[in-house]
Each structure stands twice: as C-alpha cells, then as structure tokens.
Design a protein around this motif. Structure first.
Motif, PDB file in Angstrom:
ATOM      1  N   SER A 100       1.840  -2.851   2.949  1.00  0.00           N
ATOM      2  CA  SER A 100       2.442  -2.037   1.892  1.00  0.00           C
ATOM      3  C   SER A 100       1.357  -1.442   0.992  1.00  0.00           C
ATOM      4  O   SER A 100       0.258  -1.999   0.860  1.00  0.00           O
ATOM      5  CB  SER A 100       3.406  -2.883   1.058  1.00  0.00           C
ATOM      6  OG  SER A 100       2.696  -3.846   0.314  1.00  0.00           O
ATOM      7  N   ALA A 101       1.668  -0.334   0.388  1.00  0.00           N
ATOM      8  CA  ALA A 101       0.708   0.374  -0.461  1.00  0.00           C
ATOM      9  C   ALA A 101       0.198  -0.503  -1.606  1.00  0.00           C
ATOM     10  O   ALA A 101      -0.968  -0.412  -1.987  1.00  0.00           O
ATOM     11  CB  ALA A 101       1.338   1.643  -1.014  1.00  0.00           C
ATOM     12  N   LYS A 102       1.047  -1.365  -2.132  1.00  0.00           N
ATOM     13  CA  LYS A 102       0.617  -2.223  -3.243  1.00  0.00           C
ATOM     14  C   LYS A 102      -0.376  -3.300  -2.804  1.00  0.00           C
ATOM     15  O   LYS A 102      -1.106  -3.838  -3.624  1.00  0.00           O
ATOM     16  CB  LYS A 102       1.820  -2.861  -3.934  1.00  0.00           C
ATOM     17  CG  LYS A 102       2.563  -3.887  -3.127  1.00  0.00           C
ATOM     18  CD  LYS A 102       3.703  -4.486  -3.936  1.00  0.00           C
ATOM     19  CE  LYS A 102       4.455  -5.537  -3.179  1.00  0.00           C
ATOM     20  NZ  LYS A 102       3.693  -6.690  -2.801  1.00  0.00           N
ATOM     21  N   ASP A 103      -0.425  -3.583  -1.494  1.00  0.00           N
ATOM     22  CA  ASP A 103      -1.329  -4.598  -0.972  1.00  0.00           C
ATOM     23  C   ASP A 103      -2.552  -4.014  -0.278  1.00  0.00           C
ATOM     24  O   ASP A 103      -3.320  -4.741   0.337  1.00  0.00           O
ATOM     25  CB  ASP A 103      -0.589  -5.511   0.009  1.00  0.00           C
ATOM     26  CG  ASP A 103       0.438  -6.377  -0.679  1.00  0.00           C
ATOM     27  OD1 ASP A 103       0.198  -6.778  -1.830  1.00  0.00           O
ATOM     28  OD2 ASP A 103       1.488  -6.647  -0.074  1.00  0.00           O
ATOM     29  N   LEU A 104      -2.718  -2.701  -0.376  1.00  0.00           N
ATOM     30  CA  LEU A 104      -3.808  -2.028   0.316  1.00  0.00           C
ATOM     31  C   LEU A 104      -4.717  -1.319  -0.680  1.00  0.00           C
ATOM     32  O   LEU A 104      -4.252  -0.584  -1.542  1.00  0.00           O
ATOM     33  CB  LEU A 104      -3.240  -0.996   1.308  1.00  0.00           C
ATOM     34  CG  LEU A 104      -4.236  -0.142   2.069  1.00  0.00           C
ATOM     35  CD1 LEU A 104      -5.153  -0.997   2.929  1.00  0.00           C
ATOM     36  CD2 LEU A 104      -3.495   0.889   2.912  1.00  0.00           C
ATOM     37  N   GLU A 105      -6.003  -1.565  -0.541  1.00  0.00           N
ATOM     38  CA  GLU A 105      -6.996  -0.866  -1.354  1.00  0.00           C
ATOM     39  C   GLU A 105      -7.985  -0.213  -0.402  1.00  0.00           C
ATOM     40  O   GLU A 105      -8.551  -0.874   0.465  1.00  0.00           O
ATOM     41  CB  GLU A 105      -7.714  -1.853  -2.274  1.00  0.00           C
ATOM     42  CG  GLU A 105      -8.602  -1.191  -3.271  1.00  0.00           C
ATOM     43  CD  GLU A 105      -9.117  -2.151  -4.332  1.00  0.00           C
ATOM     44  OE1 GLU A 105     -10.127  -1.807  -4.958  1.00  0.00           O
ATOM     45  OE2 GLU A 105      -8.512  -3.217  -4.526  1.00  0.00           O
TER      46      GLU A 105
ATOM     47  N   GLU B  45      -1.563   1.469   7.232  1.00  0.00           N
ATOM     48  CA  GLU B  45      -0.462   1.748   6.306  1.00  0.00           C
ATOM     49  C   GLU B  45       0.908   1.451   6.914  1.00  0.00           C
ATOM     50  O   GLU B  45       1.864   1.241   6.190  1.00  0.00           O
ATOM     51  CB  GLU B  45      -0.541   3.189   5.814  1.00  0.00           C
ATOM     52  CG  GLU B  45      -1.687   3.402   4.842  1.00  0.00           C
ATOM     53  CD  GLU B  45      -1.885   4.842   4.429  1.00  0.00           C
ATOM     54  OE1 GLU B  45      -1.423   5.764   5.157  1.00  0.00           O
ATOM     55  OE2 GLU B  45      -2.514   5.068   3.385  1.00  0.00           O
TER      56      GLU B  45
ATOM     57  N   GLN C  86      -6.471   4.416   9.072  1.00  0.00           N
ATOM     58  CA  GLN C  86      -5.710   4.314   7.834  1.00  0.00           C
ATOM     59  C   GLN C  86      -4.212   4.408   8.100  1.00  0.00           C
ATOM     60  O   GLN C  86      -3.425   3.646   7.543  1.00  0.00           O
ATOM     61  CB  GLN C  86      -6.144   5.384   6.836  1.00  0.00           C
ATOM     62  CG  GLN C  86      -5.429   5.264   5.499  1.00  0.00           C
ATOM     63  CD  GLN C  86      -5.951   6.236   4.459  1.00  0.00           C
ATOM     64  OE1 GLN C  86      -7.048   6.771   4.584  1.00  0.00           O
ATOM     65  NE2 GLN C  86      -5.174   6.460   3.418  1.00  0.00           N
ATOM     66  N   GLN C  87      -3.800   5.318   8.955  1.00  0.00           N
ATOM     67  CA  GLN C  87      -2.378   5.449   9.287  1.00  0.00           C
ATOM     68  C   GLN C  87      -1.848   4.171   9.922  1.00  0.00           C
ATOM     69  O   GLN C  87      -0.754   3.707   9.595  1.00  0.00           O
ATOM     70  CB  GLN C  87      -2.155   6.633  10.227  1.00  0.00           C
ATOM     71  CG  GLN C  87      -2.321   7.969   9.558  1.00  0.00           C
ATOM     72  CD  GLN C  87      -2.251   9.127  10.543  1.00  0.00           C
ATOM     73  OE1 GLN C  87      -2.361   8.946  11.754  1.00  0.00           O
ATOM     74  NE2 GLN C  87      -2.075  10.327  10.017  1.00  0.00           N
TER      75      GLN C  87
ATOM     76  N   SER D 283      -3.267  -9.242   0.913  1.00  0.00           N
ATOM     77  CA  SER D 283      -3.930  -8.058   0.373  1.00  0.00           C
ATOM     78  C   SER D 283      -5.077  -7.677   1.302  1.00  0.00           C
ATOM     79  O   SER D 283      -5.767  -8.539   1.846  1.00  0.00           O
ATOM     80  CB  SER D 283      -4.481  -8.342  -1.021  1.00  0.00           C
ATOM     81  OG  SER D 283      -3.420  -8.538  -1.912  1.00  0.00           O
TER      82      SER D 283
END
Length: 91
Positions: free
Chosen positions: A26-31, A22, A18-19, A2
């Motif tokens: 994965s989106a679920k592991d990124l805040e 990403e 950010q690009q 994460s």
C-alpha cells in the motif's frame, strides 16, 4: 510491512519495478527514493518499522554505493535487483 525502494527514475526497469511493488504494498507502507542521495539520507534517519529494502542496481556505481551503505542496510531485509546476468555484476 513497510518497504523502502530505490530505483533511478530515468530507467524503464525502475518504472516496471515500481509498478510491481505498488501492486502488493500500500502507498502508506511504501517509501521511494528516486536517487542515491535520497536513499543515503533516508537510511541515516530512524527506520520506524521500515523492514524491507528493494534496491534496483541500474549500474555498477549503484552497486558500489550499496556496498558503502552495507552497515546500515544489514539491519533490513534486502531484495537486490541487478541489471543483467553478467558474472562480473554479481561476483
């Protein structure tokens, strides 16, 4: 893995960073924290497996802010992206 990312939204460098992040996380592991207030607030909460922080220092003010959070950040792996190559910036 994460990952927590701080980058002010208004900077072109923030968008590029950010690009790039990403593409590998994965989106679920990124805040993403778009401002210092949200970063500080998020770091006050339980980390719940958050292992890595990518911090874009867009200004000297950001660097000073990161320093104020050093105790909390010391529990994570940190990737610090600085805005330039000036010796004063990273001294």
């Amino acid at each position: 893995m994460s990952l927590l990312m701080y980058a002010a939204k208004s900077e072109a460098a923030a968008k590029r960073l950010q690009q790039a992040v990403e593409e590998i996380v994965s989106a679920k592991d990124l805040e993403i924290c778009p401002d210092f207030k949200s970063l500080s607030s998020r770091l006050q909460q339980p980390m719940n497996g958050m292992e890595i922080a990518v911090l874009l220092a867009g200004s000297e003010r950001d660097l000073t802010g990161f320093h104020s959070l050093q105790e909390i950040l010391s529990e994570m792996r940190i990737l610090l992206v600085i805005p330039d190559r000036e010796p004063e910036t990273y001294a």
